[in-house]
Motif scaffolding. Sequence first.
Motif, PDB file in Angstrom:
ATOM      1  N   THR A 167     -12.195  -1.794  -3.389  1.00  0.00           N
ATOM      2  CA  THR A 167     -12.100  -0.376  -3.734  1.00  0.00           C
ATOM      3  C   THR A 167     -12.837   0.511  -2.753  1.00  0.00           C
ATOM      4  O   THR A 167     -12.460   1.655  -2.565  1.00  0.00           O
ATOM      5  CB  THR A 167     -12.643  -0.094  -5.146  1.00  0.00           C
ATOM      6  N   ARG A 168     -13.909   0.004  -2.135  1.00  0.00           N
ATOM      7  CA  ARG A 168     -14.617   0.889  -1.203  1.00  0.00           C
ATOM      8  C   ARG A 168     -13.746   1.205   0.005  1.00  0.00           C
ATOM      9  O   ARG A 168     -13.717   2.337   0.477  1.00  0.00           O
ATOM     10  CB  ARG A 168     -15.980   0.309  -0.809  1.00  0.00           C
ATOM     11  N   CYS A 169     -13.003   0.204   0.474  1.00  0.00           N
ATOM     12  CA  CYS A 169     -12.094   0.443   1.589  1.00  0.00           C
ATOM     13  C   CYS A 169     -10.966   1.376   1.169  1.00  0.00           C
ATOM     14  O   CYS A 169     -10.605   2.295   1.905  1.00  0.00           O
ATOM     15  CB  CYS A 169     -11.525  -0.882   2.083  1.00  0.00           C
ATOM     16  N   ALA A 170     -10.435   1.145  -0.028  1.00  0.00           N
ATOM     17  CA  ALA A 170      -9.374   2.013  -0.530  1.00  0.00           C
ATOM     18  C   ALA A 170      -9.881   3.443  -0.651  1.00  0.00           C
ATOM     19  O   ALA A 170      -9.178   4.394  -0.289  1.00  0.00           O
ATOM     20  CB  ALA A 170      -8.889   1.504  -1.886  1.00  0.00           C
ATOM     21  N   GLY A 171     -11.123   3.586  -1.120  1.00  0.00           N
ATOM     22  CA  GLY A 171     -11.713   4.921  -1.273  1.00  0.00           C
ATOM     23  C   GLY A 171     -11.852   5.646   0.045  1.00  0.00           C
ATOM     24  O   GLY A 171     -11.501   6.822   0.160  1.00  0.00           O
TER      25      GLY A 171
ATOM     26  N   ALA B 198      -5.717  13.180  -2.345  1.00  0.00           N
ATOM     27  CA  ALA B 198      -4.840  12.069  -2.003  1.00  0.00           C
ATOM     28  C   ALA B 198      -4.864  11.048  -3.133  1.00  0.00           C
ATOM     29  O   ALA B 198      -5.862  10.932  -3.857  1.00  0.00           O
ATOM     30  CB  ALA B 198      -5.279  11.413  -0.698  1.00  0.00           C
ATOM     31  N   TYR B 199      -3.752  10.344  -3.264  1.00  0.00           N
ATOM     32  CA  TYR B 199      -3.655   9.265  -4.237  1.00  0.00           C
ATOM     33  C   TYR B 199      -3.221   8.018  -3.497  1.00  0.00           C
ATOM     34  O   TYR B 199      -2.327   8.073  -2.654  1.00  0.00           O
ATOM     35  CB  TYR B 199      -2.649   9.626  -5.338  1.00  0.00           C
ATOM     36  N   LEU B 200      -3.905   6.909  -3.790  1.00  0.00           N
ATOM     37  CA  LEU B 200      -3.622   5.691  -3.048  1.00  0.00           C
ATOM     38  C   LEU B 200      -3.453   4.511  -4.004  1.00  0.00           C
ATOM     39  O   LEU B 200      -4.220   4.372  -4.963  1.00  0.00           O
ATOM     40  CB  LEU B 200      -4.773   5.431  -2.068  1.00  0.00           C
TER      41      LEU B 200
ATOM     42  N   ILE C 273       0.840  -1.202   0.000  1.00  0.00           N
ATOM     43  CA  ILE C 273       0.000   0.000   0.000  1.00  0.00           C
ATOM     44  C   ILE C 273       0.872   1.248   0.000  1.00  0.00           C
ATOM     45  O   ILE C 273       1.937   1.269   0.608  1.00  0.00           O
ATOM     46  CB  ILE C 273      -0.972  -0.030   1.208  1.00  0.00           C
ATOM     47  N   LYS C 274       0.398   2.233  -0.736  1.00  0.00           N
ATOM     48  CA  LYS C 274       1.153   3.493  -0.868  1.00  0.00           C
ATOM     49  C   LYS C 274       0.148   4.633  -0.893  1.00  0.00           C
ATOM     50  O   LYS C 274      -0.828   4.578  -1.628  1.00  0.00           O
ATOM     51  CB  LYS C 274       1.939   3.460  -2.179  1.00  0.00           C
ATOM     52  N   ILE C 275       0.358   5.653  -0.074  1.00  0.00           N
ATOM     53  CA  ILE C 275      -0.551   6.800  -0.061  1.00  0.00           C
ATOM     54  C   ILE C 275       0.266   8.079  -0.217  1.00  0.00           C
ATOM     55  O   ILE C 275       1.338   8.219   0.372  1.00  0.00           O
ATOM     56  CB  ILE C 275      -1.371   6.888   1.252  1.00  0.00           C
ATOM     57  N   GLU C 276      -0.265   8.981  -1.028  1.00  0.00           N
ATOM     58  CA  GLU C 276       0.367  10.282  -1.192  1.00  0.00           C
ATOM     59  C   GLU C 276      -0.695  11.353  -0.973  1.00  0.00           C
ATOM     60  O   GLU C 276      -1.792  11.249  -1.519  1.00  0.00           O
ATOM     61  CB  GLU C 276       0.954  10.382  -2.603  1.00  0.00           C
ATOM     62  N   ALA C 277      -0.378  12.362  -0.183  1.00  0.00           N
ATOM     63  CA  ALA C 277      -1.349  13.437   0.096  1.00  0.00           C
ATOM     64  C   ALA C 277      -1.021  14.664  -0.726  1.00  0.00           C
ATOM     65  O   ALA C 277       0.137  14.889  -1.092  1.00  0.00           O
ATOM     66  CB  ALA C 277      -1.328  13.787   1.580  1.00  0.00           C
TER      67      ALA C 277
ATOM     68  N   LEU D 130      -7.880   7.936  -6.747  1.00  0.00           N
ATOM     69  CA  LEU D 130      -7.578   9.358  -6.617  1.00  0.00           C
ATOM     70  C   LEU D 130      -8.766  10.032  -5.942  1.00  0.00           C
ATOM     71  O   LEU D 130      -9.905   9.821  -6.349  1.00  0.00           O
ATOM     72  CB  LEU D 130      -7.353   9.942  -8.011  1.00  0.00           C
ATOM     73  N   VAL D 131      -8.501  10.817  -4.910  1.00  0.00           N
ATOM     74  CA  VAL D 131      -9.595  11.470  -4.186  1.00  0.00           C
ATOM     75  C   VAL D 131      -9.359  12.975  -4.136  1.00  0.00           C
ATOM     76  O   VAL D 131      -8.245  13.422  -3.865  1.00  0.00           O
ATOM     77  CB  VAL D 131      -9.715  10.927  -2.735  1.00  0.00           C
ATOM     78  N   ALA D 132     -10.408  13.736  -4.395  1.00  0.00           N
ATOM     79  CA  ALA D 132     -10.367  15.192  -4.264  1.00  0.00           C
ATOM     80  C   ALA D 132     -11.445  15.620  -3.279  1.00  0.00           C
ATOM     81  O   ALA D 132     -12.549  15.083  -3.303  1.00  0.00           O
ATOM     82  CB  ALA D 132     -10.594  15.858  -5.603  1.00  0.00           C
ATOM     83  N   VAL D 133     -11.100  16.574  -2.415  1.00  0.00           N
ATOM     84  CA  VAL D 133     -12.057  17.085  -1.431  1.00  0.00           C
ATOM     85  C   VAL D 133     -12.199  18.593  -1.625  1.00  0.00           C
ATOM     86  O   VAL D 133     -11.203  19.297  -1.803  1.00  0.00           O
ATOM     87  CB  VAL D 133     -11.581  16.776   0.006  1.00  0.00           C
TER      88      VAL D 133
END
Lengths: 239, 189
Positions: free
Chosen positions: A135-139, A42-44, A28-32, A52-55
Amino acid sequence: MIIIITLGKKEGSVKRADGRAFDELRPIKIEAGVLERADGSAYLEFGGNKVLVAVYGPREFHIRRFQKPDQAVVRCRYNMAPFSVDDRKRPGPDRRSVEISKITSEALAPAVFLEKYPRSTIDVFIEVLEAEGGTRCAGITAASVAMADAGIPMRDMVVACAAGKADDNVVLDLSEKEDKEGQADLPVAVMPRTGEITLIQMDGNLSSEEFEKALDLALEGCKKISEIQKDALKTRYGE
Amino acid sequence: MKTKSGDFVLPGDLLGVSEEFVPSEWTYEEEGKIKALVTGTVSVDDKNKKISVIPKTDTPSKLAPGMNVLGEIAEVRGQRALVRIQKLKDKDRDLQIKFTGGIHISQAQKGYVAKLKDVFRIGDIVEAQVTKVMGLDNIDLKTSQKDLGVLKAMCTKCRNFMEKTGKNEVYCPRCENKETRKLSVNYEG
């Protein structure tokens, strides 16, 4: 020479399709803070998942009848890219993604101090670029990093992980194959500091002992992922 | 575990207990424990016994007295002009809602103002300073400084943008209409 072939049924010797141990997570790799224009992002990468998540927000909620006079609303959109799965996924919301959007916003909301921003909305956009089970957990995991990156006041960072049953063994973090061919799937989202569970779903069948075991396994997995979440923010903003 | 100034904290990290400190900015108190709300560094004020977090991330925009805002005049009444606040002047992030602020006739300009319509007209773009925030619907603004006031004015007859001709005087190049406004020194016609 005698070769003894043992079909071990003990947990320690359980080997999975991809060679992982029963309690082993995928890499697992996460980047903020990866997006320029989003308030937080964030990108995971989680095994074969790329999310990829945008807030955005707290910002004005234009749909007046959905505003809450005393608190903010967390809106979430989970979307899978057409190229995220082997067969082309027909773009647009479907029954599955509408459900995941709903449960994601409900999993994230308890961690946020919503009452600080009445009448507003916090928008979370989760784009699944590549999917490989869970994917839901990753999200959810990526979304809470993105929310922290946006500076939204939070009690804790929500983290999610699945456990389940595949080949009659209770295992952690199901891959796509184990999810499809396995007997049960149990995604869990939790606020790790207090241990409050904000999401729990199950499909398939588990006996009550198996359920207990799977839940413990999932919570252990969440704790490990939580450390990686923290590291992501530390590398972005830390010393 | 004891936190000290400069420590890097994440949301939910324990900073201290409520017997030691008063929770200040970007912290919260839960069951006697003071915790961080955002990612940032700890700041301990030993004199006032306050503990706060200085965010390292971008944070949501918040309206507070002393801030300069940009907005549009929505209505001019006898004693008050209402401003639809669009954004904070030096922050690009959206405000949580579209606030409406009021400029009282006494706060519009230095000196006596006979009619507020000589100072603002509907549609003018103004820069104003927040003087009071009470809840979400009671916000007071002022424009009585040199750098505050109308940034862009429109002719009340033809809605063309006006040009500045003198101190607090504007002129419409299309219909040759003359009007008055409380102009900011940064007026751009």
